[in-house]
Design an enzyme around this catalytic site. Sequence first.
Site, PDB file in Angstrom:
ATOM      1  N   GLN A  77       0.804  -1.311  -0.220  1.00  0.00           N
ATOM      2  CA  GLN A  77       0.033   0.064   0.018  1.00  0.00           C
ATOM      3  C   GLN A  77       0.941   1.316   0.128  1.00  0.00           C
ATOM      4  O   GLN A  77       0.498   2.319  -0.741  1.00  0.00           O
ATOM      5  CB  GLN A  77      -0.910  -0.001   1.187  1.00  0.00           C
ATOM      6  N   SER A 108       0.322   9.380   5.164  1.00  0.00           N
ATOM      7  CA  SER A 108       0.148   8.415   6.158  1.00  0.00           C
ATOM      8  C   SER A 108       1.094   7.246   6.088  1.00  0.00           C
ATOM      9  O   SER A 108       1.750   6.926   7.176  1.00  0.00           O
ATOM     10  CB  SER A 108      -1.227   7.745   5.718  1.00  0.00           C
ATOM     11  N   THR A 148      -4.161   5.348  11.967  1.00  0.00           N
ATOM     12  CA  THR A 148      -4.468   4.274  11.050  1.00  0.00           C
ATOM     13  C   THR A 148      -4.247   4.663   9.683  1.00  0.00           C
ATOM     14  O   THR A 148      -4.079   5.972   9.441  1.00  0.00           O
ATOM     15  CB  THR A 148      -5.807   4.264  11.255  1.00  0.00           C
ATOM     16  N   GLU A 149      -3.719   3.833   8.937  1.00  0.00           N
ATOM     17  CA  GLU A 149      -3.024   3.906   7.790  1.00  0.00           C
ATOM     18  C   GLU A 149      -3.764   4.509   6.653  1.00  0.00           C
ATOM     19  O   GLU A 149      -3.344   5.226   5.924  1.00  0.00           O
ATOM     20  CB  GLU A 149      -2.678   2.406   6.855  1.00  0.00           C
ATOM     21  N   ASN A 150      -5.244   4.386   6.646  1.00  0.00           N
ATOM     22  CA  ASN A 150      -6.097   5.192   5.920  1.00  0.00           C
ATOM     23  C   ASN A 150      -6.145   6.698   6.166  1.00  0.00           C
ATOM     24  O   ASN A 150      -7.230   7.145   5.775  1.00  0.00           O
ATOM     25  CB  ASN A 150      -7.346   4.679   5.805  1.00  0.00           C
TER      26      ASN A 150
END
Lengths: 229, 218
Positions: free
Chosen positions: A103, B92, B50-52
């Site tokens: 990601q 992020s 949080t990665e998002n």
Amino acid sequence: MSATICATTAEAVAGIADGSTVMIGGFGSPGQPVELIEALIDTGARGLTVVSNNAGNGDHGIAALIREGRVDKVICSFPRQSDSHCFDAAYRAGKVELELVPQGNLAERIRAASAGIGGFFTPTGYGTMLAEGKEVRQIDGVDYVLEHPIRADVALVKAHRADRLGNLVYRKTARNFGPIMASAATRTIVQVEEIVETGALDPEVIVTPSIFVDQVVAIVDPADAEESA
Amino acid sequence: MNADQPLTRDQMAEVVARDIPAGSYVNLGIGQPTKVANYLRPDQGVILHTENGMLGMGPEAHGDEVDHDLVNAGKIPVTQTPGCSFFHHADSFAMMRGGHLDVCVLGAYQVSATGDLANWHTGRPEDIPAVGGAMDLAVGAKRTAVLMSLLTRDGQSKLVEQCSYPLTGVGCVSRVYTDYATFLIEPDGVHVRETYGVDFADLQQMVGAVRLIDRTAA
């Protein structure tokens, strides 16, 4: 040129060619521009490469685009989810190719494209099967993998508000990939919940400046990808 | 805690939480690591990433609190805390990849004696692979900890000499929290800090080929 305000999603997505690489914002459902994707399906465009974090969930948005057979390849980090049945079926039937990307590499490769960077070295993935065949280099004692930018012909992005020039603000964790995709694509099409007069957005909080935006359409009450009808 | 019984999942999460230094920026992986948040004390001042795209993530949202634009990495609705911030995905992941996070806690299929991590793919050809942010988190945080059961369902140790599952990262894990023991992976080998419901000799037998160093008396 500043953004064009479009009356309909059909007008906003008109002219997306077969074989285009299309970045689609969203992390699962938040930030996924469901109405723009539906309009893209309606254009009949096919042979698309989709760049997105996920490969669709439920039966709407990206999932529907795949189900309708419009997607030849998906570049994403996390295709497998409890409700990714549209992708799963197409993948197992050999109808869609998958390029799986960690990601952070996905985000940074998109960012690199937006900033005109030709490649970068990252420790992510070193020594794993996702780095097989890629150039590696040791820099100051750390092992890195060479990664290349991901460019796109079109980005479909969901933001919260736009002004009439195309400046954008987002909402909470629905921001996710929107800003970097908007700046990495040749053409960026945005759906927002509200279009306000130019000057009404505080310049200190604008996240995506208008230079990155080409078309804007207002969808007052957007659907949620998991729940929409 | 050198407990008389193997730890429950909640107790394991509590041990991890207790070990997180005050004021840390922390990322908790999807699944069991998420439970660690339940045992962080308010006075610990830990800020969750949080990665998002959020720092200052609060607990899971219920009822009227649910906002479809506010979710965690597992796509579960969450709440925000005072002082939280939102940012895009490249920022992020710069927080992870640039070494800004103090601690991340991940689940695992296997961890090797030298800290290799396998947690993203079974390697079975029929399984569709999905990696998410696992590889970025594994190599990016200042401390990468694993929270897992020590044994597989058929009794094999998940702490191994060499991972047989596809790797997530090489030499990245420094602590392994399990139901039977807490392990510290250091340059000279695998140290056992605490055992739960077994003694050191039992534990050595359970992990087989991995040579353990006893630090339980320390």
